[in-house]
Write an enzyme that holds these catalytic residues in place. Structure first.
Site, PDB file in Angstrom:
ATOM      1  N   GLU A  19      37.877  41.828  33.884  1.00  0.00           N
ATOM      2  CA  GLU A  19      37.832  42.237  35.151  1.00  0.00           C
ATOM      3  C   GLU A  19      39.048  43.316  35.382  1.00  0.00           C
ATOM      4  O   GLU A  19      38.900  44.504  35.892  1.00  0.00           O
ATOM      5  CB  GLU A  19      37.897  41.331  36.297  1.00  0.00           C
TER       6      GLU A  19
ATOM      7  N   ASP B 258      29.886  42.526  39.199  1.00  0.00           N
ATOM      8  CA  ASP B 258      31.264  41.927  39.408  1.00  0.00           C
ATOM      9  C   ASP B 258      30.622  40.315  40.133  1.00  0.00           C
ATOM     10  O   ASP B 258      30.477  40.520  41.292  1.00  0.00           O
ATOM     11  CB  ASP B 258      32.155  42.527  40.412  1.00  0.00           C
TER      12      ASP B 258
ATOM     13  N   ASP C  75      45.257  41.436  39.199  1.00  0.00           N
ATOM     14  CA  ASP C  75      44.075  41.137  39.929  1.00  0.00           C
ATOM     15  C   ASP C  75      43.956  39.631  40.635  1.00  0.00           C
ATOM     16  O   ASP C  75      44.029  38.672  39.706  1.00  0.00           O
ATOM     17  CB  ASP C  75      42.928  41.311  38.923  1.00  0.00           C
TER      18      ASP C  75
ATOM     19  N   LYS D 272      31.833  29.949  41.078  1.00  0.00           N
ATOM     20  CA  LYS D 272      32.663  30.385  39.706  1.00  0.00           C
ATOM     21  C   LYS D 272      33.779  29.360  39.286  1.00  0.00           C
ATOM     22  O   LYS D 272      34.078  29.484  38.091  1.00  0.00           O
ATOM     23  CB  LYS D 272      33.288  31.927  40.213  1.00  0.00           C
TER      24      LYS D 272
END
Lengths: 169, 623
Positions: B187, B25, B209, B86
């Site tokens: 994800e 992850d 999420d 990210k």
């Protein structure tokens, strides 16, 4: 690619939804790239291509309009990217009438709902007529025009829906 | 006593030996690595027992520090400590500077690709891909140290709403870190796997999420081990970080902080904001001061004020939920469970609003920080080949429509959003001028009609079109999206059957040549000899090809091939076998190609035959 053959279904407008769904699951188990993760590059490539066909086929066979267009294309006429103007003047006039009515009703939620119901009813009856035409192996031009009509009806239904969506937020 | 045979590490001689695969992850705030051991998927800790690795990288003249140690120096050296990298992947410099004007980093313009983000850290130029790679390397090392051997591969998770450029950048970062990417996994889907297998739940579930930098909402149907994504939506630029910024804005206004001060104390302010947000999950008011330079300010905050400040952000997520339910053609009350993923779902307002929207309490019992890595590891285990009889199948979708630029700056959709992937769509083109041998196709992602409102993906230049009269050429361009959600384009001129050459110029991220040269540079620094590595790779592939073919021939060779075809095929296989014994890498590569060409038809026939068999043998009530 004949999607009816791929899914082992008869070439009729009406499909057995349960069989379509079950077959889709089987085809996925057989062709999904994840099932070939330890295979050679060639196996992976072939699975990718086949699985893409399966996904395409499923989405086409699931949707009544796409299915009708696909069936028509198997009979020799591909109307998807057509810029064809229909010769059916009665229907053309109906189209214009509907378009005007929609313009007028665009801010009237109740009128739009009624429109939606009416269009849905029309689609159902057109669809059922089309099923009979295919079953009777009607002349290709009659079939093509009927599918064109249905295409317009679905597009129109989308437009009605878009207007209705405005009332949602 | 019999001698025990101990294999040399990394030499995986026995083909049925367990392959070491991990799920990673790569998060905005924290990253994790997990693996399946003794049938259980669990996250791996570092030597201090920490499972979470803060996605923070600090660059000093002679070293690169990743994680908690980097976090600790972030306030002292903000320019050289990259946080939440990210958020930069697959984005343009203009985008970033417009969205976050107060970042403490030193950006350097890439003259050749002005869109590209480059950071000057401790005198070195680093791209977001390289920074991400540094994080992945630490996780790779952690996994190999814990599991005791080299990794076969990794499943890397990405936000479902990541576009092609963001996905490709993630894959590039992984490859640069020396990881073999088995799959890019969305994800929410990863979380659904962990939740689904743990709970045995069947039916419709929603995965909400909310991570540090991205928001995803996915609606899935779980049935007999098949995880089918019906729709996915979200916002790849909305996350917990934005909640922190909202607090900073509130304080900044309250204190009348100058623009200069906002910039200078950015890192300190955001760090305190984050801690305050986390505290407000448990208490109703946080009372505190902050000293910036020589001034001290009242940085107290009540839950009421916090909720008010972030309410618009939460509302955005609920809107996305509504749209996804519509796309999936299901209503909120048909959803049986709502799974909360990501640290930011700990915010009480988020939980309240989500539960209210779905009409049921959101599930918060699964560790929102670990669930994604755990699900990814489960898939990695299967893809590596450790569970050949696994039922589990993931059917995911394309999150954003793919389209082409047409005349007048419009975008024509080629593949719609929420289409199940892999998928391929063909579009026909023709030439404009007599003798035209090249054409350019501009691919974009997004739902809007105008080019300027969509994300430019890449420009594909097709060359080698046989010269013909204008309008005579029929060029069939095929857009293929693979299971990772990545696009590739092939083109063929139909009348001549000529395959066009494609040059790809990505609009964001690194071009293929750039990544290739980075890989090359990283390999010459590695301990292994690159030549040896490439030879080994070809030998492994050769063995794989031959093993697969031998078993296929045994099963259906006689049935599907003529005597002549069989002979030709076996001859090419012999050539490959001979080449694989030697050390000429190119010869092996060529022989593999030879075998591929000779066995292409056989492979297609096998596929079609197995489908035929399965459908014929199937009774109405199976599945």
């Amino acid at each position: 690619m004949n999607f009816f053959t791929l899914f082992d279904l008869p070439e009729t407008l009406d499909v057995d939804k349960a069989k379509l769904s079950a077959t889709y699951q089987v085809l996925q188990q057989l062709t999904h790239p994840d099932k070939f993760s330890t295979g050679s590059d060639q196996e992976k490539r072939i699975a990718l291509q086949k699985n893409s066909q399966v996904n395409d086929g499923y989405s086409v066979l699931k949707a009544p309009l796409a299915r009708a267009q696909h069936l028509l294309s198997l009979r020799g006429v591909d109307i998807k990217d057509e810029q064809h103007t229909m010769q059916d003047t009665t229907f053309l006039m109906q189209q214009m009438e509907w378009r005007e009515e929609l313009e007028d009703a665009q801010n009237d939620e109740d009128a739009l709902w009624q429109f939606h119901i009416d269009v849905t009813k029309t689609i159902q009856s057109e669809y059922s007529q089309l099923t009979d035409l295919f079953d009777a192996h009607a002349d290709i031009n009659i079939l093509a025009n009927a599918v064109r009509k249905l295409t317009f009806m679905y597009k129109f239904q989308e437009q009605v829906q878009q207007h209705l969506d405005k009332f949602e937020d | 006593m019999a001698l025990l045979q101990i294999a040399e590490p990394g030499q995986a001689a026995a083909p049925h030996q367990r392959k070491l695969a991990v799920g990673i992850d790569l998060g905005t705030t924290n990253s994790l690595v997990a693996s399946v051991r003794s049938g259980v998927s669990e996250t791996l800790a570092d030597d201090k027992g920490e499972h979470l690795l803060p996605s923070v990288v600090h660059y000093a003249k002679d070293e690169t520090v990743v994680g908690i140690a980097a976090e600790e120096v972030a306030a002292q050296d903000p320019k050289n400590t990259i946080v939440s990298v990210k958020r930069f992947l697959g984005r343009s410099l203009a985008d970033i500077q417009a969205t976050w004007p107060n970042l403490p980093y030193q950006f350097v313009t890439d003259e050749t690709q002005p869109n590209n983000i480059q950071l000057d850290v401790a005198g070195k130029i680093k791209t977001p891909v390289e920074v991400s790679s540094d994080i992945l390397q630490v996780l790779k090392q952690r996994a190999e140290a814990t599991l005791g051997d080299e990794l076969t591969g990794a499943v890397i998770t990405v936000p479902a709403y990541f576009d092609d450029a963001q996905r490709q950048s993630t894959k590039d970062a992984a490859q640069l870190a020396g990881l073999n990417v088995l799959r890019l996994l969305n994800e929410p889907t990863a979380a659904a796997i962990a939740y689904g297998l743990d709970s045995g739940q069947e039916g419709l579930i929603a995965v909400y999420d909310l991570g540090g930098g991205t928001f995803d909402i996915s609606i899935l149907r779980l049935h007999k081990g098949v995880f089918e994504v019906l729709a996915t939506g979200g916002n790849s630029a909305l996350g917990g970080d934005d909640f922190d910024h909202a607090i900073v804005d509130l304080w900044s206004q309250r204190w009348g902080l100058s623009a200069a001060a906002n910039k200078t104390y950015y890192r300190e302010l955001v760090t305190l904001a984050k801690a305050t947000k986390q505290n407000l999950s448990a208490v109703d008011i946080v009372e505190q001061d902050i000293t910036l330079g020589t001034d001290t300010y009242d940085a107290s905050l009540s839950k009421v004020d916090f909720d008010f400040a972030v309410q618009p952000l939460v509302q955005k997520t609920i809107k996305a939920c509504r749209r996804s339910l519509k796309d999936a053609d299901v209503s909120a009350d048909e959803v049986l469970a709502v799974v909360m993923v990501g640290g930011s779902t700990r915010v009480p307002l988020v939980r309240a609003k989500v539960s209210e929207f779905f009409g049921r309490p959101a599930l918060t019992s699964i560790d929102p920080d670990k669930v994604v890595a755990i699900g990814a590891a489960t898939q990695a285990d299967i893809l590596a080949g450790n569970k050949p009889d696994a039922d589990m199948l993931l059917l995911d979708v394309l999150p954003l429509s793919l389209g082409l630029e047409t005349m007048g700056g419009l975008v024509e959709k080629v593949i719609g959003r929420n289409t199940t992937i892999p998928v391929a769509k063909a579009q026909e083109f023709t030439t404009f001028k007599d003798g035209q041998t090249a054409m350019m196709v501009h691919v974009l992602q997004g739902e809007r009609e105008l080019v300027e409102d969509c994300r430019s993906l890449a420009k594909f230049t097709l060359t080698g079109i046989p010269p013909m009269a204008a309008g005579a050429a029929h060029i069939r361009v095929t857009f293929q999206v693979d299971a990772d959600g990545l696009l590739s384009v092939t083109a063929m001129e139909k009348s001549s059957g000529v395959q066009a050459e494609i040059q790809v110029k990505p609009s964001f991220g690194l071009a293929e040549e750039q990544i290739a040269s980075m890989l090359k540079a990283s390999m010459t620094n590695a301990k292994d000899d690159m030549q040896q590595r490439m030879l080994k790779e070809q030998q492994v592939e050769a063995a794989r090809v031959l093993e697969a073919l031998n078993s296929a021939l045994q099963e259906s060779g006689a049935k599907l091939l003529s005597e002549d075809e069989l002979k030709t095929l076996r001859d090419t296989m012999q050539t490959l076998d001979d080449a694989a014994q030697g050390s000429d890498t190119q010869a092996i590569k060529d022989a593999i190609k030879l075998v591929d060409n000779a066995s292409q038809d056989f492979a297609t026939r096998r596929m079609d035959f197995s489908i035929q068999q399965a459908l014929a043998g199937k009774t109405v009530d199976t599945i």
